[in-house]
Design a protein around this motif. Sequence first.
Motif, PDB file in Angstrom:
ATOM      1  N   GLN A  31      -1.726  -3.959   2.402  1.00  0.00           N
ATOM      2  CA  GLN A  31      -2.829  -4.449   1.698  1.00  0.00           C
ATOM      3  C   GLN A  31      -2.312  -4.762   0.006  1.00  0.00           C
ATOM      4  OE1 GLN A  31      -6.500  -3.134   1.740  1.00  0.00           O
ATOM      5  NE2 GLN A  31      -6.317  -1.636   3.758  1.00  0.00           N
ATOM      6  N   SER A  32      -1.010  -4.503  -0.089  1.00  0.00           N
ATOM      7  CA  SER A  32      -0.376  -4.836  -1.403  1.00  0.00           C
ATOM      8  C   SER A  32       0.924  -5.464  -1.175  1.00  0.00           C
ATOM      9  CB  SER A  32      -0.371  -3.609  -2.118  1.00  0.00           C
ATOM     10  OG  SER A  32       0.128  -2.621  -1.679  1.00  0.00           O
TER      11      SER A  32
ATOM     12  N   HIS B 217     -11.178  -7.717   2.749  1.00  0.00           N
ATOM     13  CA  HIS B 217      -9.858  -7.546   3.402  1.00  0.00           C
ATOM     14  C   HIS B 217      -9.412  -8.752   4.197  1.00  0.00           C
ATOM     15  CE1 HIS B 217      -6.324  -5.439   4.250  1.00  0.00           C
ATOM     16  NE2 HIS B 217      -6.589  -5.313   5.729  1.00  0.00           N
TER      17      HIS B 217
ATOM     18  N   ARG C  74       6.950  -7.836   2.402  1.00  0.00           N
ATOM     19  CA  ARG C  74       6.295  -6.610   2.777  1.00  0.00           C
ATOM     20  C   ARG C  74       7.108  -5.309   2.996  1.00  0.00           C
ATOM     21  NH1 ARG C  74       3.158 -10.646   5.425  1.00  0.00           N
ATOM     22  NH2 ARG C  74       1.071 -10.541   4.498  1.00  0.00           N
TER      23      ARG C  74
ATOM     24  N   ARG D 246       4.547  -0.017   0.845  1.00  0.00           N
ATOM     25  CA  ARG D 246       3.737  -0.706  -0.036  1.00  0.00           C
ATOM     26  C   ARG D 246       2.785  -0.880   0.712  1.00  0.00           C
ATOM     27  NH1 ARG D 246       4.891  -2.201  -5.224  1.00  0.00           N
ATOM     28  NH2 ARG D 246       6.933  -2.074  -5.789  1.00  0.00           N
TER      29      ARG D 246
ATOM     30  N   GLU E 255       0.145  -7.678 -10.059  1.00  0.00           N
ATOM     31  CA  GLU E 255       0.919  -6.932 -11.045  1.00  0.00           C
ATOM     32  C   GLU E 255       2.419  -7.112 -11.161  1.00  0.00           C
ATOM     33  OE1 GLU E 255       2.489  -2.275 -10.450  1.00  0.00           O
ATOM     34  OE2 GLU E 255       0.595  -2.872  -9.640  1.00  0.00           O
TER      35      GLU E 255
ATOM     36  N   LYS F  21      -9.297  -8.079  -4.972  1.00  0.00           N
ATOM     37  CA  LYS F  21     -10.149  -7.610  -6.047  1.00  0.00           C
ATOM     38  C   LYS F  21     -11.213  -7.062  -5.415  1.00  0.00           C
ATOM     39  CE  LYS F  21      -9.215 -10.129 -10.438  1.00  0.00           C
ATOM     40  NZ  LYS F  21      -9.666 -11.353 -10.927  1.00  0.00           N
TER      41      LYS F  21
ATOM     42  N   ILE G  13      -7.608 -12.371  -6.402  1.00  0.00           N
ATOM     43  CA  ILE G  13      -6.404 -11.117  -6.311  1.00  0.00           C
ATOM     44  C   ILE G  13      -6.295 -10.991  -7.746  1.00  0.00           C
ATOM     45  CG2 ILE G  13      -5.445 -11.860  -4.082  1.00  0.00           C
ATOM     46  CD1 ILE G  13      -3.325 -13.401  -5.437  1.00  0.00           C
TER      47      ILE G  13
ATOM     48  N   VAL H  76       2.999  -7.790  -7.188  1.00  0.00           N
ATOM     49  CA  VAL H  76       2.063  -7.119  -6.183  1.00  0.00           C
ATOM     50  C   VAL H  76       0.895  -7.778  -6.306  1.00  0.00           C
ATOM     51  CG1 VAL H  76       1.232  -5.067  -5.135  1.00  0.00           C
ATOM     52  CG2 VAL H  76       3.497  -4.856  -6.301  1.00  0.00           C
ATOM     53  N   ALA H  77       0.356  -8.239  -5.084  1.00  0.00           N
ATOM     54  CA  ALA H  77      -1.017  -8.838  -5.027  1.00  0.00           C
ATOM     55  C   ALA H  77      -1.871  -7.839  -4.304  1.00  0.00           C
ATOM     56  CB  ALA H  77      -0.861 -10.254  -4.288  1.00  0.00           C
ATOM     57  N   ARG H  78      -3.108  -7.760  -4.942  1.00  0.00           N
ATOM     58  CA  ARG H  78      -4.224  -6.594  -4.315  1.00  0.00           C
ATOM     59  C   ARG H  78      -5.482  -7.478  -4.577  1.00  0.00           C
ATOM     60  NH1 ARG H  78      -1.245  -3.132  -7.270  1.00  0.00           N
ATOM     61  NH2 ARG H  78       0.089  -1.789  -6.207  1.00  0.00           N
TER      62      ARG H  78
ATOM     63  N   VAL I 129       4.132  -8.141  -1.485  1.00  0.00           N
ATOM     64  CA  VAL I 129       4.710  -8.423  -2.896  1.00  0.00           C
ATOM     65  C   VAL I 129       4.830 -10.178  -2.830  1.00  0.00           C
ATOM     66  CG1 VAL I 129       7.019  -8.558  -4.224  1.00  0.00           C
ATOM     67  CG2 VAL I 129       5.919  -6.540  -3.253  1.00  0.00           C
TER      68      VAL I 129
END
Length: 547
Positions: A452-453, A425, A445, A449, A482, A420, A479, A416-418, A455
């Motif tokens: 914003q997050s 955004h 997507r 999820r 996880e 930082k 980013i 998962v990419a978020r 995969v």
Amino acid sequence: MSNSVPGVWTAPDGTTADRISAQARRRRTFAVISHPDAGKSTLTEALVLHARVITEAGAIHGKAGRRSTVSDWMEMEKARGISITSTALQFPYRAPDGSECVINLLDTPGHADFSEDTYRVLTAVDCAVMLIDAAKGLEPQTLKLFQVCKHRGIPIITVVNKWDRPGRHALELMDEIQARIGLRPTPLTWPVGIAGDFKGVLDRRTGMFIRFTRTAGGATAAPEEHLTPERAHEAAGIDWDTAVEESELLEADGADYDPETFLGGTATPVLFTSAALNFGVNQLLDVLVQLAPPPSGQVDIDGNRRSPEAPFSAFVFKVQAGMDSAHRDRIAYARVCSGTFQRGDVLTHAATGKPFVTKYAQSVFGQQRTTLDSAWPGDVIGLANAAALRPGDTLFRDVPVHYPPIPSFSPEHFAVARGKDPSKHKQFRRGIEQLSQEGVVQVLRSDRRGDQSPVLAAVGPMQFEVASHRMAAELSAPIQLEPLPYQVARAVDPEDADFVGRQPSAEVLTRSDGVMLALFSTKWRLEGFQRDHPKVVLRSLVAAGDD
Ligand code: GDP
């Protein structure tokens, strides 16, 4: 489009089909596939050296100790000493019959994590050189890349390199090729002297001894002498006799060159070289121009072959960004399939139907860019400012054509990419979109999820490093990733998606190309699910490995 002679296509600039055909026939477009360290960079330099484009080896690749690259976002490439970016080299070569040929050598990433990039490059070549280290034989990455070539039916020339160093027996290496990959080796040359004592080669087509002479550091083209068998025996004694004996064994075994099986992808001509000493390298060039196939057109999505003489068409096989800090742009590399290209031509982008202006067409020689004025079938055009182009896209002129998409590989790593920094955004969204379009990673997507997050899905974990690096250094949206505990992906039909997504250790997401992917934690979970629910159709994607 005009037709001055019935049946012969004439381009608006007056170029006739005959001229295009002649240009296509003199071109050879190929890539080298090998395991890291087999000598691909050294061989590339040696090939260009022999073609006399550069006078001293060492001017192409940016490896440690050689001329440095301009790539900044690929500092990690330098640090690791591996080649991630791809380049297209073009150089002229005079064939033994005196005809002027043009060689296009496409570089492929050396690391297995980038096998999807390599696959895309291999869609753009007509032939591959499989480079093997004489001491190591077939290695894992060579085997994987071989599978890709086989899948595409690309003819393969095998080069056994580093014969100047102690290695395995030549006959044993031939057995290994036959036994492990099912290709019949048909040696064109046979080494005189065991590995580590490379005196030259027996040219199996002429029976002559091609004797090599060492030069200081191998920095210039190695001198070679062509000796008759009688003189060869005087010059190399028992080593020559052994080479002749072994060559006769091969002949008795039917291991002589045969164009049909080579072009059909069931046999492979073999050469022995020392790229570092520039031994046997010009024979490889000769074999390429004499035996490798010229561009023969491309099959479109309807299964029709568009011949090289047809109006211009090309497909994008690679999109690359950030190669040069002075030009923060994207280059789309397109392989010309048919017709002729002049810089400034307005093409049509088949995916959108929109015009594409080519004022910024370039050829890329190593890391240097030069303006490209014209191109012919088999050539690679670098199109700058190509924000709309994606790998697999078709460009054409006059007569529409649509080439099939390049299949995406089955991802094996998921994270998962978020962003930082929540205030970035917009940059985050744009950056992720760009990485997806370039094919750096696949982006998946789901409603659950949220946007914003997303995969990120990859064939090899190093693709994540590239994605992270680029998001931070170039797209201004650092980013964090996880990792997710999935290992296998299968395409699933929309009507089954909900059901599959409710299974333990499984999840369904939608890839940016619209394909729904079911992810499973392990192969065993997937197999268990298939056993319990045989009616649910799960389709395999192109596998990177031999699984
Ligand atoms: P790549 O990773 O496949 O691009 O391999 P390189 O071209 O960087 O070569 C790896 C190492 O093998 C380098 O140290 C080269 O100098 C060495 N090398 C390449 N070809 C030969 C060869 O024919 N003989 C010997 N002795 N060394 C070679």
